[in-house]
Structure formats: C-alpha cells, structure tokens
Scaffold this motif. Structure first.
Motif, PDB file in Angstrom:
ATOM      1  N   VAL A  50      11.314  55.966 -28.068  1.00 23.27           N
ATOM      2  CA  VAL A  50      11.020  54.544 -28.309  1.00 23.27           C
ATOM      3  C   VAL A  50      12.009  53.669 -27.555  1.00 23.27           C
ATOM      4  O   VAL A  50      11.631  52.666 -26.931  1.00 23.27           O
ATOM      5  CB  VAL A  50      11.025  54.228 -29.821  1.00 23.27           C
ATOM      6  N   MET A  51      13.292  54.042 -27.587  1.00 27.27           N
ATOM      7  CA  MET A  51      14.308  53.255 -26.881  1.00 27.27           C
ATOM      8  C   MET A  51      14.036  53.229 -25.376  1.00 27.27           C
ATOM      9  O   MET A  51      14.127  52.177 -24.745  1.00 27.27           O
ATOM     10  CB  MET A  51      15.697  53.815 -27.160  1.00 27.27           C
ATOM     11  N   PHE A  52      13.683  54.378 -24.805  1.00 28.11           N
ATOM     12  CA  PHE A  52      13.397  54.429 -23.373  1.00 28.11           C
ATOM     13  C   PHE A  52      12.110  53.661 -23.047  1.00 28.11           C
ATOM     14  O   PHE A  52      12.006  53.043 -21.981  1.00 28.11           O
ATOM     15  CB  PHE A  52      13.289  55.876 -22.891  1.00 28.11           C
ATOM     16  N   ALA A  53      11.147  53.696 -23.960  1.00 27.24           N
ATOM     17  CA  ALA A  53       9.906  52.943 -23.748  1.00 27.24           C
ATOM     18  C   ALA A  53      10.183  51.440 -23.788  1.00 27.24           C
ATOM     19  O   ALA A  53       9.630  50.674 -22.984  1.00 27.24           O
ATOM     20  CB  ALA A  53       8.868  53.324 -24.799  1.00 27.24           C
ATOM     21  N   VAL A  54      11.040  51.007 -24.698  1.00 23.01           N
ATOM     22  CA  VAL A  54      11.413  49.586 -24.775  1.00 23.01           C
ATOM     23  C   VAL A  54      12.139  49.178 -23.499  1.00 23.01           C
ATOM     24  O   VAL A  54      11.904  48.079 -22.959  1.00 23.01           O
ATOM     25  CB  VAL A  54      12.269  49.308 -26.030  1.00 23.01           C
ATOM     26  N   GLU A  55      13.017  50.046 -23.002  1.00 23.01           N
ATOM     27  CA  GLU A  55      13.715  49.747 -21.746  1.00 23.01           C
ATOM     28  C   GLU A  55      12.719  49.577 -20.595  1.00 23.01           C
ATOM     29  O   GLU A  55      12.807  48.629 -19.813  1.00 23.01           O
ATOM     30  CB  GLU A  55      14.705  50.863 -21.407  1.00 23.01           C
ATOM     31  N   ALA A  56      11.752  50.509 -20.492  1.00 21.33           N
ATOM     32  CA  ALA A  56      10.748  50.429 -19.423  1.00 21.33           C
ATOM     33  C   ALA A  56       9.915  49.158 -19.568  1.00 21.33           C
ATOM     34  O   ALA A  56       9.638  48.468 -18.577  1.00 21.33           O
ATOM     35  CB  ALA A  56       9.848  51.667 -19.448  1.00 21.33           C
ATOM     36  N   LEU A  57       9.536  48.830 -20.797  1.00 21.91           N
ATOM     37  CA  LEU A  57       8.755  47.614 -21.038  1.00 21.91           C
ATOM     38  C   LEU A  57       9.547  46.365 -20.667  1.00 21.91           C
ATOM     39  O   LEU A  57       9.002  45.431 -20.066  1.00 21.91           O
ATOM     40  CB  LEU A  57       8.318  47.558 -22.502  1.00 21.91           C
ATOM     41  N   ALA A  58      10.841  46.354 -20.993  1.00 20.69           N
ATOM     42  CA  ALA A  58      11.689  45.212 -20.634  1.00 20.69           C
ATOM     43  C   ALA A  58      11.766  45.055 -19.119  1.00 20.69           C
ATOM     44  O   ALA A  58      11.735  43.931 -18.597  1.00 20.69           O
ATOM     45  CB  ALA A  58      13.086  45.392 -21.229  1.00 20.69           C
ATOM     46  N   LYS A  59      11.853  46.174 -18.405  1.00 19.67           N
ATOM     47  CA  LYS A  59      11.886  46.095 -16.936  1.00 19.67           C
ATOM     48  C   LYS A  59      10.552  45.608 -16.384  1.00 19.67           C
ATOM     49  O   LYS A  59      10.524  44.835 -15.424  1.00 19.67           O
ATOM     50  CB  LYS A  59      12.216  47.470 -16.346  1.00 19.67           C
ATOM     51  N   ILE A  60       9.471  46.061 -16.978  1.00 18.81           N
ATOM     52  CA  ILE A  60       8.148  45.625 -16.515  1.00 18.81           C
ATOM     53  C   ILE A  60       7.982  44.127 -16.748  1.00 18.81           C
ATOM     54  O   ILE A  60       7.471  43.405 -15.886  1.00 18.81           O
ATOM     55  CB  ILE A  60       7.030  46.437 -17.214  1.00 18.81           C
ATOM     56  N   ASN A  78      11.864  53.873 -10.491  1.00 15.63           N
ATOM     57  CA  ASN A  78      11.228  53.316 -11.686  1.00 15.63           C
ATOM     58  C   ASN A  78       9.938  54.058 -12.008  1.00 15.63           C
ATOM     59  O   ASN A  78       9.603  54.232 -13.180  1.00 15.63           O
ATOM     60  CB  ASN A  78      10.936  51.826 -11.502  1.00 15.63           C
ATOM     61  N   ILE A  79       9.232  54.485 -10.980  1.00 17.31           N
ATOM     62  CA  ILE A  79       8.019  55.277 -11.211  1.00 17.31           C
ATOM     63  C   ILE A  79       8.383  56.573 -11.927  1.00 17.31           C
ATOM     64  O   ILE A  79       7.718  56.985 -12.885  1.00 17.31           O
ATOM     65  CB  ILE A  79       7.276  55.557  -9.891  1.00 17.31           C
ATOM     66  N   LEU A  80       9.474  57.228 -11.478  1.00 12.89           N
ATOM     67  CA  LEU A  80       9.941  58.446 -12.147  1.00 12.89           C
ATOM     68  C   LEU A  80      10.323  58.150 -13.593  1.00 12.89           C
ATOM     69  O   LEU A  80       9.922  58.877 -14.513  1.00 12.89           O
ATOM     70  CB  LEU A  80      11.130  59.051 -11.400  1.00 12.89           C
ATOM     71  N   ASP A  81      11.079  57.066 -13.816  1.00 12.13           N
ATOM     72  CA  ASP A  81      11.449  56.674 -15.175  1.00 12.13           C
ATOM     73  C   ASP A  81      10.209  56.461 -16.040  1.00 12.13           C
ATOM     74  O   ASP A  81      10.118  56.964 -17.157  1.00 12.13           O
ATOM     75  CB  ASP A  81      12.254  55.370 -15.165  1.00 12.13           C
ATOM     76  N   GLY A  82       9.268  55.697 -15.516  1.00  6.76           N
ATOM     77  CA  GLY A  82       8.049  55.402 -16.255  1.00  6.76           C
ATOM     78  C   GLY A  82       7.236  56.645 -16.552  1.00  6.76           C
ATOM     79  O   GLY A  82       6.672  56.791 -17.641  1.00  6.76           O
ATOM     80  N   LEU A  83       7.184  57.561 -15.600  1.00  5.46           N
ATOM     81  CA  LEU A  83       6.444  58.804 -15.794  1.00  5.46           C
ATOM     82  C   LEU A  83       7.073  59.657 -16.896  1.00  5.46           C
ATOM     83  O   LEU A  83       6.367  60.201 -17.747  1.00  5.46           O
ATOM     84  CB  LEU A  83       6.393  59.590 -14.478  1.00  5.46           C
ATOM     85  N   ILE A  84       8.392  59.723 -16.904  1.00  3.64           N
ATOM     86  CA  ILE A  84       9.089  60.490 -17.941  1.00  3.64           C
ATOM     87  C   ILE A  84       8.829  59.876 -19.314  1.00  3.64           C
ATOM     88  O   ILE A  84       8.544  60.587 -20.280  1.00  3.64           O
ATOM     89  CB  ILE A  84      10.600  60.557 -17.629  1.00  3.64           C
ATOM     90  N   VAL A  85       8.900  58.561 -19.396  1.00  3.49           N
ATOM     91  CA  VAL A  85       8.639  57.879 -20.670  1.00  3.49           C
ATOM     92  C   VAL A  85       7.195  58.091 -21.092  1.00  3.49           C
ATOM     93  O   VAL A  85       6.907  58.388 -22.252  1.00  3.49           O
ATOM     94  CB  VAL A  85       8.978  56.373 -20.567  1.00  3.49           C
ATOM     95  N   LEU A  86       6.271  57.974 -20.156  1.00  2.50           N
ATOM     96  CA  LEU A  86       4.853  58.157 -20.464  1.00  2.50           C
ATOM     97  C   LEU A  86       4.571  59.572 -20.961  1.00  2.50           C
ATOM     98  O   LEU A  86       3.847  59.764 -21.942  1.00  2.50           O
ATOM     99  CB  LEU A  86       4.006  57.829 -19.230  1.00  2.50           C
ATOM    100  N   ILE A  87       5.147  60.571 -20.302  1.00  2.00           N
ATOM    101  CA  ILE A  87       4.962  61.961 -20.735  1.00  2.00           C
ATOM    102  C   ILE A  87       5.522  62.159 -22.141  1.00  2.00           C
ATOM    103  O   ILE A  87       4.897  62.814 -22.985  1.00  2.00           O
ATOM    104  CB  ILE A  87       5.622  62.935 -19.732  1.00  2.00           C
TER     105      ILE A  87
END
Length: 148
Positions: A50-60, A78-87
C-alpha cells in the motif's frame, strides 16, 4: 499537485522510501511460500505494498501519467517501479479470492517481488548510470564472448 511534488521531491521522503525498500527486502528473506503460518509477514507485506502504491500514485499525480514531458511512464525506472507495485497489488488481490491448490500456483507472483530492491537503482544516480552502462555494453560483451 505542487504540494504533492514538494513532498515527493523532499530528500527525507526519498530516504523513507529507501528504508521501506530495505525493510521489504529483509522481510523477503523470512518469507517461505511453503509455510502458511506466517500471517504477520503477509500483513506487513500488504502494508508495504500500500505504501509503495501510494508513492507511485503521488508520482503519477505530480508528474502526470503519460502525456506530460515529465510524465511517470516516460521514465523507464518509473515503469519498473510501477510494474513491481502492480504485480504486488495483483498478487495481493488474487490471494484474497483464491485458496487451496490454485493459491500455490499464484505464489509464483511473489517471486517477482524480488525486483523491489531494483527500485534502489532509480534513487541513486551513480548506480543508475553504472547499470545503464552495463546494459548498453552487454551487446559488445556478447560479441567478444562469441569471438573467443
């Protein structure tokens, strides 16, 4: 949007995320897919997700998703970060709906969480340059290996 950008640009925010990545990496060492009695580990992993998803959402929100010059999806890291969070999110969601033998097949997605430490590369400019140079030199190294 500007206050969000101030938060994610703050060095302390970056340090906090690096600490959470390190903590997540340490927890992966304790994870045993065959042992289902580690409920605390699953809970902590979900909180980190959840924390990493919030971070990705804040960046988006700050950078835009795709159409801006500094958009989130225009940076490979960022694509790699987003992919890891999505998985991680997909794995978590599917694990809550699936049980039994199907769940053991789904645990393969957990292996992909090993990519989380790669997010550190995105945070360290020098390390990012080294990895990018290494990736670019692989073709040349392969050619040299074929000659020998």
């Amino acid at each position: 949007r500007s206050s969000d950008l101030q938060i994610i640009s703050n060095p302390w925010f970056d340090r906090f995320i690096l600490l959470m990545i390190a903590f997540s990496s340490i927890l992966m060492a304790f994870d045993n897919p065959r042992n289902t009695s580690q409920e605390w580990l699953s809970t902590v992993s979900q909180v980190l997700t959840v924390m990493f998803a919030v971070e990705a959402l804040a960046k988006i929100i700050s950078f835009g998703f795709f159409f801006h010059a500094t958009a989130y999806l225009k940076d490979g890291w960022n694509i790699l970060d987003g992919l890891i969070v999505l998985i991680s999110l997909i794995s978590w969601i599917l694990e809550s709906f699936i049980s039994g033998k199907q769940l053991s097949a789904l645990k393969v997605l957990r292996v992909l969480r090993v990519l989380r430490p790669l997010r550190v590369i995105n945070r360290n400019r020098g390390l990012r340059m080294v990895v990018s140079t290494l990736v670019l030199s692989i073709k040349g190294i392969a050619n040299v290996a074929l000659i020998n």
